[in-house]
Design an enzyme around this catalytic site. Structure first.
Site, short mmCIF file in Angstrom:
data_model
loop_
_atom_site.label_atom_id
_atom_site.label_comp_id
_atom_site.label_asym_id
_atom_site.label_seq_id
_atom_site.Cartn_x
_atom_site.Cartn_y
_atom_site.Cartn_z
N THR A 206 -50.69 2.58 41.28
CA THR A 206 -50.86 1.43 40.39
C THR A 206 -51.88 1.85 39.34
O THR A 206 -52.60 2.82 39.55
CB THR A 206 -51.40 0.23 41.21
OG1 THR A 206 -50.32 -0.41 41.87
CG2 THR A 206 -52.10 -0.80 40.38
N GLY A 236 -45.66 -7.25 44.98
CA GLY A 236 -46.91 -6.87 45.64
C GLY A 236 -48.08 -7.74 45.18
O GLY A 236 -47.90 -8.85 44.67
N THR A 257 -55.80 -1.59 44.06
CA THR A 257 -54.64 -0.73 44.29
C THR A 257 -54.55 -0.45 45.77
O THR A 257 -55.56 -0.22 46.42
CB THR A 257 -54.74 0.58 43.50
OG1 THR A 257 -53.67 1.44 43.95
CG2 THR A 257 -56.06 1.30 43.68
N GLY A 258 -53.34 -0.49 46.29
CA GLY A 258 -53.20 -0.22 47.72
C GLY A 258 -51.99 -0.92 48.28
O GLY A 258 -51.11 -1.37 47.54
N GLY A 260 -50.01 -3.54 49.07
CA GLY A 260 -50.11 -4.87 48.49
C GLY A 260 -50.08 -6.03 49.47
O GLY A 260 -50.76 -7.03 49.27
N1 ASP Z 1 -50.67 -2.64 45.19
C1 ASP Z 1 -49.40 -2.14 44.71
C2 ASP Z 1 -48.31 -2.88 45.38
O1 ASP Z 1 -48.40 -3.14 46.56
C3 ASP Z 1 -49.24 -0.70 44.94
C4 ASP Z 1 -50.49 0.08 44.75
O2 ASP Z 1 -51.44 -0.37 44.16
O3 ASP Z 1 -50.58 1.20 45.19
O4 ASP Z 1 -47.33 -3.17 44.74
#
Ligand code: ASP
Length: 341
Positions: A206, A236, A257-258, A260
């Site tokens: 992200t 997400g 970010t992560g 979601g």
């Molecule tokens: N948070 C984002 C999602 O889950 C993906 C990410 O940030 O890595 O869509």
């Protein structure tokens, strides 16, 4: 010698103001996703390319702030730079859905007014963060999804682009690998459990930015292609205000970010700012408590960039790396990828 005051000759008398008041701090932090990012798995050329693009995005955002632009403009300038790069999972570098196309999510929030805008599952928008801003500024709504969001875009004169614009070979190969893994997992699991078992790299990536302008206003924004092989219109945390993005001048600005689903369930961005606001915690302490204290024990992986009105910045993650960069009037530009830089 440290200069602590600025003195001006006014009406035949010297008027001195503390330098801190004369020079309002500006600051920006950006991220390009957190996850299993190992130095050993990257070529020097790949590492350099990521660092250079992060630096370019940081510089674009910081230039806006230096010229007296708003934190919202700085956030959009930094994020659009990353959206246009195939290196990061947003717009041009977006991952593929299970069905082989791209569905993009983004959101933005203004800390001064607590106005916010978000788009979810858009497929033909070149810059989802710019459309999220239009939703905030030109519509009475906060979040628009799918075809409706694109109809709104058209009404605002935003051209629709072919979904193939977001195609890249690297992400296509990643989709094939994810599908193979899903097939293996599904021998004895349903789709949901198989997705749970997918290795983290398929679930993360992200881009985002948080900024403080010289008027003392903070803002945050996030843009993503979401999770590789997502299906059923999965959305997400990135477009969810309070989960992936939050900004409030009374506390802090956060872009996450992560994985979601965890960030939504634990209301990560808003929780960090609530700790800053009600407990008086520093941004570093609040980010650490939520990422390492709340998410890690339940298996949620990812990171956040956080900033307050004084220009304090926290870049916190519980993964092996997070693409990140920051700069403020009191600290020079820094770009990092791995835990130890
Ligand atoms: N948070 C984002 C999602 O889950 C993906 C990410 O940030 O890595 O869509």
């Amino acid at each position: 010698m440290r200069i602590t005051a600025l003195c001006l000759l006014m009406s035949a008398a010297f008027v001195c103001v503390p330098l801190q008041a004369a020079e309002r701090p500006v600051a920006i932090a950006i991220h390009g996703g957190a996850g299993t990012i190992e130095k050993s798995a990257m070529t020097p050329a790949q590492e350099r390319a990521h660092r250079e693009k992060l630096r370019e995005a940081l510089d674009r955002g910081y230039a806006v702030l230096e010229k007296g632009g708003s934190s919202l403009d700085a956030v959009v300038a930094a994020i659009t730079t990353l959206e246009q790069s195939p290196l990061f999972n947003a717009a041009k570098g977006a991952v593929y859905t299970f069905d082989g196309h791209h569905e993009l999510d983004a959101s933005i929030m203004d800390g001064k007014t607590r106005q916010a805008g978000a788009v979810a599952g858009v497929q033909h928008i070149e810059s989802p963060i710019s459309l999220a801003r239009l939703v905030m500024e030109k519509s009475p709504f906060v979040m628009l999804a799918g075809d409706g969001a694109e109809e709104f875009a058209r009404s605002q004169g935003v051209p629709l682009v072919d979904n193939k614009l977001f195609d890249t070979k690297r992400r296509y190969e990643q989709l094939q690998k994810a599908k193979d893994k899903l097939k293996q997992e599904r021998k004895d699991k349903d789709y949901q459990a198989a997705v749970q078992a997918l290795p983290t790299p398929y679930k993360v990536g992200t881009v985002g930015a948080v900024a403080l302008d010289k008027y003392g206003n903070i803002a945050a924004g996030t843009s993503t292609g979401g999770m590789t092989a997502k299906r059923y219109g999965r959305i997400g945390d990135s477009p969810v205000i309070g989960a992936g993005t939050f900004a409030d001048n009374d506390s802090c600005a956060v872009s996450a970010t992560g994985h979601g689903e965890y960030f939504i369930r634990y209301n990560v961005a808003a929780d960090i700012c609530a700790r800053v606001r009600y407990r008086g915690e520093s941004v570093a302490q609040a980010a650490d408590e939520v990422i390492n204290g709340v998410l890690t024990p339940v298996g949620g992986t990812g990171g956040v960039i956080v900033l307050d009105r004084k220009g304090n910045i926290a870049l916190t993650f519980n993964t092996s790396g997070m693409y990140r960069a920051s700069r403020s009037s009191s600290s020079p530009a820094q770009v990092a990828i791995f835990k130890d830089n």
